[in-house]
Each structure stands twice: as C-alpha cells, then as structure tokens.
Design a protein around this motif. Structure first.
Motif, PDB file in Angstrom:
ATOM      1  N   ILE A 236       0.851  -1.182   0.000  1.00  0.00           N
ATOM      2  CA  ILE A 236       0.000   0.000   0.000  1.00  0.00           C
ATOM      3  C   ILE A 236       0.893   1.240   0.000  1.00  0.00           C
ATOM      4  CG2 ILE A 236      -1.784   1.274   1.257  1.00  0.00           C
ATOM      5  CD1 ILE A 236      -2.719  -1.454   0.094  1.00  0.00           C
ATOM      6  N   ILE A 237       0.703   2.112  -0.976  1.00  0.00           N
ATOM      7  CA  ILE A 237       1.461   3.354  -1.083  1.00  0.00           C
ATOM      8  C   ILE A 237       0.827   4.424  -0.200  1.00  0.00           C
ATOM      9  CG2 ILE A 237       2.248   5.167  -2.656  1.00  0.00           C
ATOM     10  CD1 ILE A 237       3.465   2.354  -3.123  1.00  0.00           C
ATOM     11  N   PHE A 238      -0.504   4.460  -0.219  1.00  0.00           N
ATOM     12  CA  PHE A 238      -1.234   5.477   0.532  1.00  0.00           C
ATOM     13  C   PHE A 238      -2.595   4.915   0.909  1.00  0.00           C
ATOM     14  CE2 PHE A 238      -4.497   8.783   0.520  1.00  0.00           C
ATOM     15  CZ  PHE A 238      -3.997   9.644   1.479  1.00  0.00           C
ATOM     16  N   SER A 239      -3.037   5.224   2.120  1.00  0.00           N
ATOM     17  CA  SER A 239      -4.403   4.864   2.506  1.00  0.00           C
ATOM     18  C   SER A 239      -4.940   5.904   3.478  1.00  0.00           C
ATOM     19  CB  SER A 239      -4.449   3.473   3.139  1.00  0.00           C
ATOM     20  OG  SER A 239      -3.759   3.461   4.358  1.00  0.00           O
ATOM     21  N   GLU A 240      -6.200   6.201   3.288  1.00  0.00           N
ATOM     22  CA  GLU A 240      -6.902   7.113   4.191  1.00  0.00           C
ATOM     23  C   GLU A 240      -8.381   6.786   4.085  1.00  0.00           C
ATOM     24  OE1 GLU A 240      -7.937  11.741   4.125  1.00  0.00           O
ATOM     25  OE2 GLU A 240      -5.797  11.342   4.376  1.00  0.00           O
ATOM     26  N   GLY A 241      -8.948   6.371   5.187  1.00  0.00           N
ATOM     27  CA  GLY A 241     -10.366   6.019   5.179  1.00  0.00           C
ATOM     28  C   GLY A 241     -10.638   4.905   4.193  1.00  0.00           C
ATOM     29  N   ASN A 242     -11.532   5.163   3.263  1.00  0.00           N
ATOM     30  CA  ASN A 242     -11.911   4.140   2.291  1.00  0.00           C
ATOM     31  C   ASN A 242     -11.174   4.289   0.955  1.00  0.00           C
ATOM     32  OD1 ASN A 242     -13.112   6.414   1.284  1.00  0.00           O
ATOM     33  ND2 ASN A 242     -15.144   5.515   1.036  1.00  0.00           N
ATOM     34  N   ARG A 243     -10.009   4.948   0.982  1.00  0.00           N
ATOM     35  CA  ARG A 243      -9.236   5.183  -0.240  1.00  0.00           C
ATOM     36  C   ARG A 243      -7.836   4.587  -0.094  1.00  0.00           C
ATOM     37  NH1 ARG A 243     -11.599   9.843  -2.972  1.00  0.00           N
ATOM     38  NH2 ARG A 243     -13.502  10.310  -1.827  1.00  0.00           N
ATOM     39  N   THR A 244      -7.435   3.810  -1.096  1.00  0.00           N
ATOM     40  CA  THR A 244      -6.091   3.240  -1.060  1.00  0.00           C
ATOM     41  C   THR A 244      -5.450   3.325  -2.446  1.00  0.00           C
ATOM     42  OG1 THR A 244      -6.856   0.997  -1.552  1.00  0.00           O
ATOM     43  CG2 THR A 244      -6.630   1.568   0.770  1.00  0.00           C
ATOM     44  N   VAL A 245      -4.134   3.401  -2.427  1.00  0.00           N
ATOM     45  CA  VAL A 245      -3.327   3.316  -3.637  1.00  0.00           C
ATOM     46  C   VAL A 245      -2.347   2.175  -3.402  1.00  0.00           C
ATOM     47  CG1 VAL A 245      -1.696   4.472  -5.167  1.00  0.00           C
ATOM     48  CG2 VAL A 245      -3.541   5.789  -4.088  1.00  0.00           C
ATOM     49  N   ARG A 246      -2.393   1.187  -4.298  1.00  0.00           N
ATOM     50  CA  ARG A 246      -1.574  -0.018  -4.149  1.00  0.00           C
ATOM     51  C   ARG A 246      -0.652  -0.171  -5.351  1.00  0.00           C
ATOM     52  NH1 ARG A 246      -5.180  -4.853  -4.788  1.00  0.00           N
ATOM     53  NH2 ARG A 246      -4.840  -4.426  -6.981  1.00  0.00           N
ATOM     54  N   ILE A 247       0.549  -0.700  -5.096  1.00  0.00           N
ATOM     55  CA  ILE A 247       1.456  -1.069  -6.175  1.00  0.00           C
ATOM     56  C   ILE A 247       1.615  -2.588  -6.130  1.00  0.00           C
ATOM     57  CG2 ILE A 247       3.572  -0.747  -4.793  1.00  0.00           C
ATOM     58  CD1 ILE A 247       3.132   0.049  -8.557  1.00  0.00           C
ATOM     59  N   ARG A 248       1.641  -3.198  -7.307  1.00  0.00           N
ATOM     60  CA  ARG A 248       1.749  -4.654  -7.384  1.00  0.00           C
ATOM     61  C   ARG A 248       2.715  -5.015  -8.501  1.00  0.00           C
ATOM     62  NH1 ARG A 248      -3.786  -7.629  -8.029  1.00  0.00           N
ATOM     63  NH2 ARG A 248      -3.725  -7.654  -5.755  1.00  0.00           N
ATOM     64  N   ALA A 249       3.715  -5.830  -8.173  1.00  0.00           N
ATOM     65  CA  ALA A 249       4.615  -6.402  -9.173  1.00  0.00           C
ATOM     66  C   ALA A 249       4.151  -7.829  -9.438  1.00  0.00           C
ATOM     67  CB  ALA A 249       6.059  -6.388  -8.673  1.00  0.00           C
ATOM     68  N   ILE A 250       4.043  -8.188 -10.710  1.00  0.00           N
ATOM     69  CA  ILE A 250       3.504  -9.485 -11.103  1.00  0.00           C
ATOM     70  C   ILE A 250       4.582 -10.271 -11.838  1.00  0.00           C
ATOM     71  CG2 ILE A 250       1.681 -10.671 -12.388  1.00  0.00           C
ATOM     72  CD1 ILE A 250       0.160  -7.881 -12.218  1.00  0.00           C
ATOM     73  N   ASP A 251       4.950 -11.432 -11.262  1.00  0.00           N
ATOM     74  CA  ASP A 251       5.965 -12.315 -11.841  1.00  0.00           C
ATOM     75  C   ASP A 251       7.281 -11.591 -12.138  1.00  0.00           C
ATOM     76  OD1 ASP A 251       4.403 -14.625 -11.700  1.00  0.00           O
ATOM     77  OD2 ASP A 251       3.574 -14.329 -13.703  1.00  0.00           O
ATOM     78  N   GLN A 252       7.559 -10.532 -11.435  1.00  0.00           N
ATOM     79  CA  GLN A 252       8.777  -9.727 -11.601  1.00  0.00           C
ATOM     80  C   GLN A 252       8.967  -9.243 -13.036  1.00  0.00           C
ATOM     81  OE1 GLN A 252      11.942 -12.148  -9.969  1.00  0.00           O
ATOM     82  NE2 GLN A 252      11.319 -11.662  -7.890  1.00  0.00           N
ATOM     83  N   LYS A 253       7.846  -9.157 -13.783  1.00  0.00           N
ATOM     84  CA  LYS A 253       7.924  -8.752 -15.181  1.00  0.00           C
ATOM     85  C   LYS A 253       7.104  -7.516 -15.493  1.00  0.00           C
ATOM     86  CE  LYS A 253       8.638 -13.451 -16.799  1.00  0.00           C
ATOM     87  NZ  LYS A 253       8.042 -14.569 -17.495  1.00  0.00           N
ATOM     88  N   LYS A 254       5.968  -7.376 -14.827  1.00  0.00           N
ATOM     89  CA  LYS A 254       5.107  -6.218 -15.081  1.00  0.00           C
ATOM     90  C   LYS A 254       4.553  -5.721 -13.760  1.00  0.00           C
ATOM     91  CE  LYS A 254       1.022  -8.973 -16.246  1.00  0.00           C
ATOM     92  NZ  LYS A 254      -0.016  -9.193 -17.237  1.00  0.00           N
ATOM     93  N   ALA A 255       3.932  -4.551 -13.808  1.00  0.00           N
ATOM     94  CA  ALA A 255       3.420  -3.962 -12.570  1.00  0.00           C
ATOM     95  C   ALA A 255       2.166  -3.151 -12.843  1.00  0.00           C
ATOM     96  CB  ALA A 255       4.497  -3.087 -11.931  1.00  0.00           C
ATOM     97  N   ARG A 256       1.353  -3.024 -11.787  1.00  0.00           N
ATOM     98  CA  ARG A 256       0.103  -2.260 -11.868  1.00  0.00           C
ATOM     99  C   ARG A 256      -0.021  -1.374 -10.641  1.00  0.00           C
ATOM    100  NH1 ARG A 256      -3.107  -2.729 -16.302  1.00  0.00           N
ATOM    101  NH2 ARG A 256      -5.012  -2.822 -15.135  1.00  0.00           N
ATOM    102  N   LEU A 257      -0.444  -0.144 -10.874  1.00  0.00           N
ATOM    103  CA  LEU A 257      -0.801   0.785  -9.814  1.00  0.00           C
ATOM    104  C   LEU A 257      -2.323   0.791  -9.748  1.00  0.00           C
ATOM    105  CD1 LEU A 257       0.416   2.983  -7.863  1.00  0.00           C
ATOM    106  CD2 LEU A 257      -0.289   4.625  -9.603  1.00  0.00           C
ATOM    107  N   THR A 258      -2.883   0.601  -8.564  1.00  0.00           N
ATOM    108  CA  THR A 258      -4.335   0.502  -8.404  1.00  0.00           C
ATOM    109  C   THR A 258      -4.819   1.524  -7.393  1.00  0.00           C
ATOM    110  OG1 THR A 258      -4.212  -1.870  -8.845  1.00  0.00           O
ATOM    111  CG2 THR A 258      -6.248  -1.050  -7.863  1.00  0.00           C
ATOM    112  N   ILE A 259      -5.873   2.223  -7.757  1.00  0.00           N
ATOM    113  CA  ILE A 259      -6.532   3.178  -6.861  1.00  0.00           C
ATOM    114  C   ILE A 259      -7.917   2.616  -6.569  1.00  0.00           C
ATOM    115  CG2 ILE A 259      -7.410   5.533  -6.600  1.00  0.00           C
ATOM    116  CD1 ILE A 259      -5.293   6.275  -8.834  1.00  0.00           C
ATOM    117  N   LYS A 260      -8.234   2.461  -5.275  1.00  0.00           N
ATOM    118  CA  LYS A 260      -9.546   1.948  -4.870  1.00  0.00           C
ATOM    119  C   LYS A 260     -10.216   2.963  -3.956  1.00  0.00           C
ATOM    120  CE  LYS A 260      -8.509  -2.900  -5.406  1.00  0.00           C
ATOM    121  NZ  LYS A 260      -8.902  -4.240  -4.996  1.00  0.00           N
ATOM    122  N   ILE A 261     -11.473   3.227  -4.241  1.00  0.00           N
ATOM    123  CA  ILE A 261     -12.260   4.162  -3.442  1.00  0.00           C
ATOM    124  C   ILE A 261     -13.560   3.463  -3.073  1.00  0.00           C
ATOM    125  CG2 ILE A 261     -13.411   6.403  -3.373  1.00  0.00           C
ATOM    126  CD1 ILE A 261     -11.367   7.321  -5.539  1.00  0.00           C
TER     127      ILE A 261
END
Length: 163
Positions: free
Chosen positions: A30-55
């Motif tokens: 988790i890069i950032f979280s506050e209340g019901n909001r989060t920003v996550r970074i995910r590395a997948i198989d050490q080959k690609k990555a996704r930044l996810t924002i959830k509200i």
C-alpha cells in the motif's frame, strides 16, 4: 468509471487446486491509505506492474477501482517506499460454474492464509459457491489488502481461519 463488485471467502480445503490455472507471483504494498481510499502497487511475476486506486462505496461489495500499468522499475522503487509490509502471494484462477474465482495463497508472515474472491456484475448476483470455500469474509476489514499490509490480523489468526 470502473467498479469492482466482489465477495471474499477463506478457503477450507485444497479442492480448488485440481482445476487451477498456473499461478502468478505477486508482491504488493500500500502506497497510501486514508479512510476508504487506497493506492496499491503490485509487481507481477517480476515482469510487469500495476498501480491501483480503490475508493470505497457505501456497503462492502462495491468500490471504484482504477488500474494502470507502470514500469517494473518504478514498481520496485515504490515497493521500497510503501507503508506497512510488502505482501507476497501466488494467485490462481479457477473456473466454477459461471464465474472465475481468484485464489490467493499468501507467503511470508501470512503463510497459511488462503483467500478466494469472485467478481460479480451486480451486488444482487449470486454466484454458485464451490465446496472448497470456508467462511465468508466479505466486509471483514481484517482481510483487506490494506489490513494485511498493516499487519492487522489478530495474533491467533491461524486458529481463526480453520473451517
């Protein structure tokens, strides 16, 4: 606008493994979280990555979700700068009836935790539940990625996950 509608369950047995597709290795934080909001970074198989924002949205099944590809090098740096712990897990996909289930087998400090999620098109949808599922934990914030990264499971969590 992207919306995620899902239910989450503990997994009670290995019955899912015979139908599972090859797993993908995840490292996430988790890069950032506050209340019901989060920003996550995910590395997948050490080959690609996704930044996810959830509200979060009122209720526990739905929330807004936005995902973006990022360079793996940026993801590695963000993983090092993240709040809390980096979570490691292997994700498997299993088709059951009309739905695709994602089974996360956690490693590291969470070794032994296995969680299944199913995404739905509406909150009223009732997916067929496989017999290898355990207790439903939809809405139990202790099993959210944010809580797992913060180490929020109780000390006796291993006893609690037993079916």
């Amino acid at each position: 606008m992207a919306k995620e509608i899902e239910r989450k369950f503990l997994v009670a047995s290995d019955g899912w493994r015979e139908k599972a597709r090859m797993g993908k290795s995840f490292r996430q934080a988790i890069i950032f979280s506050e209340g019901n909001r989060t920003v996550r970074i995910r590395a997948i198989d050490q080959k690609k990555a996704r930044l996810t924002i959830k509200i979060g949205i009122n209720g526990h099944l739905s929330r807004h979700e936005f995902e973006y590809d990022v360079p793996i090098e940026d993801a590695e740096e963000l993983l090092g700068l993240a709040n809390g712990h980096t979570i490691t897990k292997t994700r498997y996909e299993v088709k059951h009836a009309k739905h695709l289930w994602e089974i996360d087998v956690y490693g590291g400090d969470l070794d032994g935790l296995v969680v299944a999620e199913v995404e739905m098109k509406s909150e009223k949808e009732q997916p067929a539940l496989p017999d290898w599922l355990g207790r439903e934990v939809t809405g139990d914030s202790r099993y959210s990625n944010q809580s797992l990264a913060e180490g929020s499971l109780p000390e006796n969590w291993r006893d609690e996950i037993q079916p």
